[in-house]
Design a protein around this motif. Structure first.
Motif, short mmCIF file in Angstrom:
data_model
loop_
_atom_site.label_atom_id
_atom_site.label_comp_id
_atom_site.label_asym_id
_atom_site.label_seq_id
_atom_site.Cartn_x
_atom_site.Cartn_y
_atom_site.Cartn_z
N MET A 123 0.82 -1.20 0.00
CA MET A 123 0.00 0.00 0.00
C MET A 123 0.86 1.26 0.00
O MET A 123 0.46 2.26 -0.57
CB MET A 123 -0.94 0.01 1.21
CG MET A 123 -2.10 -0.98 1.14
SD MET A 123 -3.13 -0.87 -0.33
CE MET A 123 -3.70 0.78 -0.32
N GLY B 80 0.58 4.36 -2.52
CA GLY B 80 0.45 5.72 -2.02
C GLY B 80 1.50 6.67 -2.60
O GLY B 80 1.19 7.81 -2.96
N VAL C 289 0.49 7.43 -6.19
CA VAL C 289 -0.64 8.37 -6.22
C VAL C 289 -0.17 9.77 -5.86
O VAL C 289 -0.56 10.76 -6.50
CB VAL C 289 -1.77 7.89 -5.29
CG1 VAL C 289 -2.82 8.97 -5.10
CG2 VAL C 289 -2.40 6.61 -5.82
N ILE D 35 -5.63 10.11 2.08
CA ILE D 35 -6.46 9.36 1.12
C ILE D 35 -6.88 8.07 1.81
O ILE D 35 -6.12 7.46 2.54
CB ILE D 35 -5.69 9.01 -0.17
CG1 ILE D 35 -5.30 10.28 -0.92
CG2 ILE D 35 -6.52 8.11 -1.07
CD1 ILE D 35 -4.50 10.01 -2.18
N THR D 36 -8.12 7.66 1.56
CA THR D 36 -8.61 6.37 2.02
C THR D 36 -8.79 5.48 0.80
O THR D 36 -9.44 5.87 -0.16
CB THR D 36 -9.96 6.51 2.76
OG1 THR D 36 -9.77 7.34 3.90
CG2 THR D 36 -10.49 5.16 3.19
N TYR D 37 -8.18 4.31 0.88
CA TYR D 37 -8.33 3.29 -0.17
C TYR D 37 -9.31 2.26 0.37
O TYR D 37 -9.10 1.71 1.46
CB TYR D 37 -6.99 2.62 -0.48
CG TYR D 37 -5.94 3.60 -0.95
CD1 TYR D 37 -5.82 3.91 -2.30
CD2 TYR D 37 -5.07 4.21 -0.06
CE1 TYR D 37 -4.86 4.80 -2.75
CE2 TYR D 37 -4.11 5.09 -0.50
CZ TYR D 37 -4.00 5.39 -1.83
OH TYR D 37 -3.06 6.28 -2.27
N THR E 269 -18.48 -0.15 -7.26
CA THR E 269 -17.32 -0.71 -6.58
C THR E 269 -17.07 -2.14 -7.03
O THR E 269 -17.50 -3.08 -6.36
CB THR E 269 -17.50 -0.65 -5.04
OG1 THR E 269 -18.72 -1.33 -4.70
CG2 THR E 269 -17.56 0.77 -4.53
N PHE F 266 -9.85 -0.82 -6.02
CA PHE F 266 -9.83 0.16 -4.94
C PHE F 266 -10.69 1.37 -5.31
O PHE F 266 -10.63 1.85 -6.44
CB PHE F 266 -8.41 0.66 -4.66
CG PHE F 266 -7.56 -0.32 -3.92
CD1 PHE F 266 -7.72 -0.51 -2.56
CD2 PHE F 266 -6.60 -1.06 -4.58
CE1 PHE F 266 -6.94 -1.42 -1.88
CE2 PHE F 266 -5.80 -1.97 -3.92
CZ PHE F 266 -5.97 -2.15 -2.55
N THR F 267 -11.46 1.83 -4.35
CA THR F 267 -12.14 3.12 -4.45
C THR F 267 -11.35 4.06 -3.56
O THR F 267 -10.99 3.70 -2.44
CB THR F 267 -13.59 3.01 -3.95
OG1 THR F 267 -14.28 2.06 -4.76
CG2 THR F 267 -14.30 4.34 -4.02
N CYS F 268 -11.05 5.26 -4.05
CA CYS F 268 -10.24 6.21 -3.28
C CYS F 268 -11.08 7.41 -2.87
O CYS F 268 -11.74 8.02 -3.71
CB CYS F 268 -9.06 6.69 -4.11
SG CYS F 268 -7.94 5.38 -4.59
N LYS G 209 -10.57 -1.12 4.67
CA LYS G 209 -10.29 0.31 4.56
C LYS G 209 -8.83 0.54 4.95
O LYS G 209 -8.39 0.10 6.00
CB LYS G 209 -11.22 1.06 5.52
CG LYS G 209 -11.01 2.53 5.62
CD LYS G 209 -12.02 3.11 6.60
CE LYS G 209 -11.85 4.59 6.80
NZ LYS G 209 -12.85 5.14 7.70
N CYS H 292 -6.24 3.70 5.35
CA CYS H 292 -6.12 5.16 5.38
C CYS H 292 -4.65 5.54 5.45
O CYS H 292 -3.88 4.94 6.19
CB CYS H 292 -6.85 5.73 6.59
SG CYS H 292 -8.61 5.42 6.55
#
Length: 140
Positions: A1, A5, A8, A62-64, A86, A91-93, A125, A127
């Motif tokens: 992750m 990150g 992104v 950001i929350t993935y 979804t 992943f939804t961000c 989740k 974060c």
């Protein structure tokens, strides 16, 4: 992750017309957490104010969100609640409050909620937040 990150963050920096590495120092020792979310078995009734998770924004960067593909996540856009597609394994961000502040409002924190249309739902989740000692300065 952490690798995701960092990638992104490079794209966020480019969108803000900054150097690709402008967030690197802030994430040398990132803070974050993983939370397994299992929502209650109660079906949501928005007209009665019953939700799996009421309207809120996330305070971090950001929350993935990795879901089981069942619908339920909604975002508040153009003064109405809209369902988020979804797909399983994607992943939804959600943009968090910290990134909104960091970008001087260029990126807006995602107001969202969760409704249940099935009796049980499971999500993961993740974060992300910058290092504790980071000063949040405008990048826009």
């Amino acid at each position: 992750m952490c690798d995701l990150g960092r990638k992104v963050n490079k794209y966020l920096a480019i969108a803000l017309n900054q150097n690709e590495d402008c967030f690197d120092k802030a994430f040398e020792k990132p803070m974050g957490y993983v939370r397994l979310l299992r929502y209650s078995g109660q079906i949501s009734e928005p007209e009665r104010g019953i939700f799996a998770a009421g309207a809120h924004s996330d305070y971090g960067h950001i929350t993935y969100l990795l879901t089981d593909g069942e619908p339920g996540l909604q975002v508040f856009v153009d003064n109405e609640w809209k369902d988020v597609d979804t797909p399983p394994g994607a992943f939804t961000c959600n943009i968090g409050d910290m990134l909104e502040r960091w970008s001087n409002g260029y990126f807006r924190s995602t107001l969202h909620r969760v409704t249940l249309i099935i009796s049980d739902e499971l999500s993961v989740k993740v974060c992300t937040r910058c290092s504790d000692s980071t000063a949040i300065e405008w990048h826009a």
